[in-house]
Each structure stands twice: as C-alpha cells, then as structure tokens.
Enzyme design. Sequence first.
Site, PDB file in Angstrom:
ATOM      1  NE  ARG A 166      -5.861  35.417 -14.297  1.00 17.34           N
ATOM      2  CZ  ARG A 166      -5.553  36.623 -14.684  1.00 17.34           C
ATOM      3  NH1 ARG A 166      -4.393  37.133 -14.381  1.00 17.34           N
ATOM      4  NH2 ARG A 166      -6.389  37.331 -15.411  1.00 17.34           N
ATOM      5  CD  GLN A 208      -7.826  30.105 -20.870  1.00 20.91           C
ATOM      6  OE1 GLN A 208      -8.035  28.953 -21.224  1.00 20.91           O
ATOM      7  NE2 GLN A 208      -6.743  30.755 -21.226  1.00 20.91           N
ATOM      8  CG  ASP A 252      -9.532  35.221 -16.037  1.00 17.49           C
ATOM      9  OD1 ASP A 252      -9.773  36.264 -15.395  1.00 17.49           O
ATOM     10  OD2 ASP A 252      -8.375  34.824 -16.261  1.00 17.49           O
ATOM     11  CB  SER A 306      -8.303  37.259 -18.748  1.00 18.92           C
ATOM     12  OG  SER A 306      -7.317  36.716 -17.938  1.00 18.92           O
ATOM     13  CE1 TYR A 365      -2.713  37.396 -11.365  1.00 18.30           C
ATOM     14  CE2 TYR A 365      -3.069  35.359 -10.165  1.00 18.30           C
ATOM     15  CZ  TYR A 365      -3.558  36.411 -10.893  1.00 18.30           C
ATOM     16  OH  TYR A 365      -4.897  36.489 -11.156  1.00 18.30           O
TER      17      TYR A 365
END
Length: 376
Positions: free
Chosen positions: A122, A127, A130, A133, A229
């Site tokens: 992450r 990004q 990802d 997400s 996280y």
Amino acid sequence: MILFAPKEIDSREARAAITPVTAKRLVDKGITIIVEKGIGELSNYPDKEYLESGAQLTTDRTKALSESDIIFRVRKPSIDEIKITKEGCIHLSFLDPFNDSDLLELMASQGITSISLEMIPRTTLAQKMDALSSQANISGYTSVIYAAEKLDKVLPMMMTPAGTISPAKFFIIGIGVAGLQAIATAKRLGARVTAFDVRQEALEQAESLGAKALRIELGENANEEGQVYAKELTPEQLDKQREAQAKVCEDSDVVITTAKVFGRRSPILLKTDVVDRMKHGSIVVDLAAETGGNVEGTVLDEEFVTNNGVRIIGLSNFESMASHHASQVFSANLGSFIEHFWNEEEKKINLDLGDEILSGCVLTNNKKIVHEKFID
Ligand code: NAD
C-alpha cells in the site's frame, strides 16, 4: 507474449478480469490478448467490444491456459486449472494466501509465478495497482445501496404536511476504504451517520465526510498514527469496544461492519446479545463475512432475519453488484501492473524480485514459494 483472461467460474462472480479498454491498452504494447468468449456477459462488456479492442475470443479455455504467458483472473484458480497452466506463466488474481496454502504449493510446484493482489504493497507507487482498494470502494457503495433497498424506511429527513420523517441512522464500523465510501454514500442519501475505527486518523476522515465519530477509550493505543493496517486488539480492548458500541447499534437502522485485520480472522464486534436488542426491521451488513465476519451468527453468502426482526446480511459479492464499474477499475489495476513492469525494448515483462512492489506480492516463482510470510 500471450495474455489470457478466462471467464470467472464462481457462481457469485459477475466481474471480468479484463475490460475492452484495458485490452486495448495492452494490445497497443504488442501483447496478444485472448479472452474467453462471454467473459463480459455479466458485467455488460459484449464480445464485440473485445474484438474491436484488438483482443481475440476463444472457447478453448484449456488450450489458452496451457499456452499463455500471463493470466488475469478475479478469484483464485481451481486446482485442476493450475495443473494445466503453462510453466513460467505469470498469474495475477486474488489468491487468499493466508487461507489456501495448498494452492500456493501447487502453483510453486507447477512453476507458476503467482502475484497475489491481496499482497500488493500500500504505497503511493503501487496505488494504481491496488485492487483491494478499488474493489473495497465499490463494495462500500453497494452495501449502502443494498441496505437502503432492504430497509423499510427512507434515508433523508422529510418535512411534509403530514409530519416530519427523521433521517435513517447508519453506524459504520471500520473506516478503511470500504467504510469511507459507505459513509460518503449514506451521507449523500441523507442518512445520519456514526462511525468507529480503532485508528485515530480514520475517525478524523469520517468526520471530514460529515459523520459523527464514536470515540472509545481503549487504553494503550495499539495503533499509531499513519499506520496503514490496524493491529489486532487484545480481548480486553475488544470487550471495551463492544460495550461502547452496543448503544449505537441498538439505536441504528443500519449497521455496516467492515473491520478487518490484515492476514487474520476479522474480530467479532457485534455479539448476539446486542443484535437481540436492535430494532425490529433494522439491517446489519457484515462486509467482513469472507474473513470470518464481524457479527456473531453471520452466515457467509446468506441473509436471514433473526427472531427479533433484524436482517443479517453476509453476502460476499458486493463488488459484483456493480460489476461493470468494479471490472473497469479491477482491470485497470492489472493493466497498470503490466505496464509498470513492461520492458518496451524486449517486449516482455521484467520481474526483478528485489523490486519493492514485487517483493511484496510475488508468492511463488521458479518452482518455489518465495514470499517470506508463506515459506514454512
Ligand atoms: P481493511 O479492509 O484491512 O480494514 C478495514 C478497517 O477496519 C480499517 O480501517 C481498520 O483500521 C479497521 N479495523 C480493524 N479492527 C477494527 C476494530 N476492532 N474496530 C473497528 N475497526 C477496525 O482496511 P483498508 O480498507 O484496506 O484500509 C486500511 C487503511 O489503508 C486505510 O487507512 C486506507 O486509507 C489505507 N490505504 C492506503 C493506501 C496507500 O497508501 N496507497 C492504499 C489503500 C489503503
């Protein structure tokens, strides 16, 4: 290089791993794209659009699996299909690596380079790849729409000559990507939203979207600022959290739980005694159902109504409820991955396992499990 995307075989799945737009992006790089006929049937990407993008259609899945250099999938592959996949193939999909070690071992022994989308780091650089997400964003949205449809109330406040209708009350537990989108969606529809997360930063983000943040003193804060996280809470902290949340749950029309702890079973945050005290007609959506559930009694892939009239929803296909857009962003994530590692001169992918993204997400390579988290 041949890239193949088969149709998903899981009956819950309506997404396609590649869309015509991504196919075109990769055809332009010189990659031969083959998709299984009907791949976009359930997400409204007709075969014709794949052909127009320069991709080829096939009905021979076995042949395509045995000849392709790259495979795109949404859900993890079956054991049988891994056995016929070409040695040296780069396979990108969700792989559920913490729960399916047999699959990893087989992928290793078959000489497949497996990329787990769950393990993409992450970081800002990664990004655009990802998929956790991009898909959580969609499921946060659809969970609210689904709950609103099941609820026998309107969401916004309505001032009418016949009296005032109060806004529906939503409680969102877990303010990651899905939780933030759930808050934003419920707010747009006029609901009153309260939210909780163990991370301070997440509470501030919820407030910036107009939600009321529930603040619970959990003692020593296990979660430092900026941490991506959440850490697992102690049993005592979980008890405190459940106790502090109970009143909000009892007062809510819709509770959506999205609380996950990476690589572990999701914590139980809503126990039966609290569900038993919730209002008749209220709705609980457990978005963590696939990782064990945040709600005691959730049944994966089912919804049911308790004796006191609370509907508990444990469906795991919220992304598929908006399969067109979920496929669009999923496929864009995978396309970006290929583009990032594409060597234009050699017209092939360069996978240097020392790379910061690849060292996070390549699980098997060269007939071995190579990711430190999964080596026995
Ligand atoms: P997730 O799906 O792993 O978990 C959902 C949420 O549950 C998290 O916010 C977590 O803090 C929360 N949670 C865990 N235990 C809880 C508990 N007991 N009670 C309440 N909430 C609990 O999370 P996610 O959606 O993957 O996002 C996690 C974070 O990572 C977010 O802050 C997100 O913005 C961030 N993120 C950063 C990047 C990046 O930097 N490129 C990319 C994606 C996500």
